[in-house]
Motif scaffolding. Sequence first.
Motif, short mmCIF file in Angstrom:
data_model
loop_
_atom_site.label_atom_id
_atom_site.label_comp_id
_atom_site.label_asym_id
_atom_site.label_seq_id
_atom_site.Cartn_x
_atom_site.Cartn_y
_atom_site.Cartn_z
N PRO A 1 -1.91 -4.82 -7.35
CA PRO A 1 -1.50 -4.39 -6.54
C PRO A 1 -2.37 -3.02 -5.57
CG PRO A 1 -0.62 -2.92 -7.76
CD PRO A 1 -1.93 -3.96 -8.76
N ASN A 2 -2.00 -3.85 -4.01
CA ASN A 2 -2.52 -2.97 -3.15
C ASN A 2 -2.25 -1.16 -3.15
OD1 ASN A 2 -4.43 -4.60 -2.54
ND2 ASN A 2 -3.27 -5.89 -1.36
N ALA A 3 -0.55 -1.26 -3.14
CA ALA A 3 -0.22 0.20 -3.19
C ALA A 3 -1.70 0.91 -3.30
CB ALA A 3 1.37 0.67 -4.50
N GLY A 4 -1.21 2.27 -2.15
CA GLY A 4 -2.71 3.43 -2.27
C GLY A 4 -3.62 3.23 -1.75
N GLU A 5 -4.29 1.85 -1.07
CA GLU A 5 -5.62 1.56 -0.91
C GLU A 5 -5.37 1.62 0.22
OE1 GLU A 5 -6.36 -1.91 -2.88
OE2 GLU A 5 -5.88 -0.77 -4.68
N GLY A 6 -5.52 2.61 1.96
CA GLY A 6 -5.34 1.76 3.02
C GLY A 6 -6.39 3.07 2.94
N HIS A 7 -7.10 2.80 4.27
CA HIS A 7 -8.21 2.85 4.53
C HIS A 7 -7.78 3.14 6.15
CE1 HIS A 7 -9.81 1.87 1.50
NE2 HIS A 7 -9.82 0.51 1.10
N GLY A 8 -7.04 4.28 6.91
CA GLY A 8 -7.13 4.64 7.50
C GLY A 8 -6.17 3.94 8.50
N GLY A 9 -5.62 4.12 9.89
CA GLY A 9 -4.19 3.73 11.20
C GLY A 9 -4.87 2.28 11.61
N ALA A 10 -4.06 1.53 11.87
CA ALA A 10 -4.20 0.31 12.04
C ALA A 10 -3.47 -0.45 13.41
CB ALA A 10 -4.60 -1.09 11.60
N HIS A 11 -3.89 -0.69 14.05
CA HIS A 11 -3.21 -0.41 15.99
C HIS A 11 -3.09 -2.49 16.61
CE1 HIS A 11 -3.60 3.27 16.28
NE2 HIS A 11 -4.55 3.21 16.33
N GLY A 12 -1.67 -2.88 17.34
CA GLY A 12 -1.58 -4.06 17.61
C GLY A 12 -0.89 -4.26 16.42
N LEU A 13 -0.81 -5.76 16.94
CA LEU A 13 0.33 -6.23 16.22
C LEU A 13 -0.47 -7.56 14.85
CD1 LEU A 13 1.68 -8.75 18.88
CD2 LEU A 13 2.24 -6.44 17.79
N CYS A 14 -0.05 -7.55 13.48
CA CYS A 14 0.06 -7.95 12.12
C CYS A 14 -0.78 -8.87 12.22
CB CYS A 14 0.81 -8.12 11.41
SG CYS A 14 0.31 -8.86 10.07
N LEU A 15 -1.90 -9.60 12.47
CA LEU A 15 -2.73 -11.10 12.47
C LEU A 15 -2.00 -11.81 11.65
CD1 LEU A 15 -6.25 -10.94 12.60
CD2 LEU A 15 -4.92 -10.71 14.45
N ASN A 16 -0.70 -11.73 11.15
CA ASN A 16 -0.22 -12.50 10.17
C ASN A 16 1.04 -12.62 10.72
OD1 ASN A 16 0.37 -13.94 6.98
ND2 ASN A 16 1.35 -12.83 7.04
N CYS A 17 2.08 -11.67 10.83
CA CYS A 17 3.44 -11.52 10.72
C CYS A 17 3.57 -11.55 12.48
CB CYS A 17 3.96 -11.92 10.19
SG CYS A 17 4.30 -9.59 9.89
N GLY A 18 2.97 -10.92 12.59
CA GLY A 18 2.61 -10.37 14.54
C GLY A 18 4.09 -9.57 14.50
N THR A 19 4.23 -8.38 13.42
CA THR A 19 4.99 -6.82 13.28
C THR A 19 3.88 -6.37 13.99
OG1 THR A 19 6.04 -7.46 12.01
CG2 THR A 19 5.78 -5.26 11.80
#
Length: 354
Positions: free
Chosen positions: A23-41
Amino acid sequence: MSGGIEAAGELATGALLGRAVEPNAGEGHGGAHGLCLNCGTALIGSHCHNCGQAGHVHRSLHAIGHDLLHGVFHFDGKLWRTLPMLAWRPGDLTRRYIGGERARFVSPMAIFLFSVFAMFAVFSWVGISTPTDLDTNSMKPVAALDFARKDAQQKLERAQAKLAKATDEDDRAEYRSRIAEAQDDLKGIDEASKSLGDGKVHVTTTTAHTGWHALDHGIEKWQKNPALMLYKLQSASYKFSWLLIPLSLPFLWLLFFWKRQYKLYDHTIFIIYSIAFMSLFYIVVAVAAAIGMSGGWLAVAALAIPFVHITRQLQQAYAIGWVSATLRATLLTVFISWILTIFVLILVALGMFG
C-alpha cells in the motif's frame, strides 16, 4: 552465466510483485498542484484524495530504472525499517502492524513475496537446484551395473583408439595402463552381475497398475523422467509457496484457540512475517555456504536460529512468558515438519495430475 541472469530476473520479479501489493499509505513526497491526471480532481497534496494516484508522474526511461531499483532496494524506505525489527523484534513488528501501523513498515504480503522470490533467486545463483542427470533405472542395482559396464567399455575403447595413434613410448605405456584398468573394471562388473543372477544385466521399467488412470499416468511420468519432475517440483515450490500460509493457520490457531482476543487475521500476519524471515535467513545461510564458511557452524545456525526466532516472535506477539513461548515453539516446530510434508505431497500431486 544463465543461472545468474535467471536469479536476477527472479529477484526483480519478487521485488515488483512485492511492490505491487504494498500500500502507498504514508508515502507522500511533497505537495502537488493542478489536476489529477487520472480523474481530474483538484490536487491538495502529494496524492489525489479521490483516486489515490500520485500527483507527480514520471515519463522517462530513467524513471523506469528508478522504479525497479526502488522496488528491489527500498520499498520507499520501509524495508530498512522493517528488516531490523523482523530479525530482532518480530513479535513487536507483528503486533504493531496488526495494531494499525501500516505506513511505517513493509506489509507482510509484500515482504513475503519479495523474500520468497529472492530466496529462490539466490539458491539458483549459488547452484542449489534439482539434479538434471537422474534416471529411474540408475536407482536399481542391475541398471547401475549396466551403466558402469557402458562407462568402462567407453573408457576401454577410447584408450585403445589413442594407443593406436600414439607414437611416443611414454604415451603408449600410459594408454596400456588405462586399457588394463578398464579391463579390470569390466571383469569386476561381470563378477558383480553374476552375484545378482545369471550374469546378464537386464534393465526393466516398472509400470504402475493401480486402476486409477490419472495416478498411473503420474507415476509413469516420474519413472520416465524424474529429473524433469523434480525441476517442476522446485518451480512449483515457490509459485505455490503461499499455500504454506493456509496450511500453517490451523496449527497456530490450535496453540491459542482459547484466547479469544487473537483472531485468525492476527495468526495470519504472524505466519507471513515468520515465513518471510525464514526465507531471508536461508538466503544468508546459502551465501555463507557459497563463500566457504564452516558447514558445521552453518548447520547449527540453520537449526537453532529459526527456533529462537519463532520463540521470540511468539513471546512478543502474544505477550506470553518465555517458558510458555518455548513450549509453544517446540510444538510449532513439530507442526512445521507436518506442514512441510503436506506441502510437498500437494506439490507432488500437482506434478502427477497436472
